[in-house]
Design a protein around this motif. Structure first.
Motif, mmCIF file in Angstrom:
data_model
loop_
_atom_site.group_PDB
_atom_site.id
_atom_site.type_symbol
_atom_site.label_atom_id
_atom_site.label_comp_id
_atom_site.label_asym_id
_atom_site.label_seq_id
_atom_site.Cartn_x
_atom_site.Cartn_y
_atom_site.Cartn_z
ATOM 1 N N ASN A 43 -1.645 0.203 7.562
ATOM 2 C CA ASN A 43 -3.039 0.789 6.875
ATOM 3 C C ASN A 43 -3.227 -0.185 6.508
ATOM 4 N N CYS A 44 -2.188 -1.021 5.890
ATOM 5 C CA CYS A 44 -3.250 -2.402 5.333
ATOM 6 C C CYS A 44 -2.672 -4.518 5.786
ATOM 7 N N SER A 45 -1.496 -4.101 7.443
ATOM 8 C CA SER A 45 -1.256 -5.225 8.112
ATOM 9 C C SER A 45 -0.974 -6.187 7.606
ATOM 10 N N CYS A 53 1.078 -1.281 0.208
ATOM 11 C CA CYS A 53 0.035 -0.360 0.061
ATOM 12 C C CYS A 53 0.923 1.393 0.399
#
Length: 263
Positions: free
Chosen positions: A59-61, A27
């Protein structure tokens, strides 16, 4: 970080400095060491390599392994440190071989000590530091990148200037390390009671060497010598492998805080 990561240097974390700014390749969220991660309660100043193993992109793990190097202000220092490690490892290996092959049974050696490189850093593009052995302690300068010192004449003398003054170095060559220059600090080493004591003196030498207050034309030299005269008796000079090195008048005594005596 134990598992490495996919994004840069094929997971070789030793090529990444603590200042490296990393970026999630899923991301594009960056991780700045100076900022840390408020979301995961990571303190500012935490290097990417020091993040917990279960840390993931806020943010996106995405896991740590999905981060790439975006920018690394400390990359040059990391490369420099790796090069120094390589050179000093060869230097130590060379003199350990001499220790085991020639010097171990010589009466003058101090068997409480071992061969060790201390305080090496790049000075004017050349590695400089202190080499400790059971029979001597020397300042050692190695050639810089692209320099070939294999043609040095063993025994030739050269004055090298530092902020604290000029010091006489002796040229020499060895099979594993090629050409190098050495300035005698102590020989023999009988007055050292431990490796730790020798390490402390070596580190102090590297500090004093760059202290302009130790220049011979100031009265600091006498003060330093007087302060330390009782700590170690001035050792006698010896004719042995790589230790019978002279130096410019009083210079060695100044940077070794008087413990090496005066010539």
């Amino acid at each position: 970080m134990n598992g490495g990561f996919e994004g840069s240097f094929l997971g070789a974390t030793d090529k990444i400095s603590p200042l490296a700014i990393m970026e999630c390749k899923i991301c594009w969220t960056p991780y700045h060491p100076a900022e840390g991660d408020d979301f995961r309660q990571v303190d500012p100043g935490t290097a990417f390599s020091d993040l917990p193993e279960d840390w993931s992109c806020p943010n996106c793990s995405a896991p740590k392994s999905q981060f790439m190097v975006l920018e690394d202000p400390g990359a040059q220092s990391v490369a420099e440190a790796a090069k120094l490690d390589e050179l000093t490892a060869r230097l130590v290996a060379e003199f350990r071989e001499i220790w085991h092959a020639k010097m171990r049974d010589v009466p003058m050696v101090n068997k409480l000590l071992s061969v060790e490189a201390v305080g090496f850093r790049m000075i004017d593009g050349r590695p400089l530091g202190v080499l400790i052995s059971p029979w001597f302690m020397n300042l050692v300068q190695l050639p810089g990148e692209g320099e070939d010192w294999s043609g040095l004449t063993a025994g030739a003398k050269e004055l090298i200037a530092f902020p604290s003054g000029e010091y006489e170095f002796i040229h020499n060559t060895r099979d594993m390390i090629g050409g190098y220059k050495a300035c005698s600090l102590f020989s023999p080493m009988g007055d050292f009671s431990s490796q730790m004591q020798a390490q402390e003196v070596a580190r102090a030498v590297m500090v004093a060497l760059f202290d302009e207050g130790n220049r011979a034309e100031t009265d600091r030299a006498a003060d330093i010598r007087a302060a330390r005269e009782t700590e170690l008796a001035p050792p006698a000079e010896a004719e042995d492998t790589d230790s019978a090195l002279s130096d410019a008048p009083t210079r060695r005594a100044v940077i070794s805080a008087g413990m090496a005596g005066s010539d």
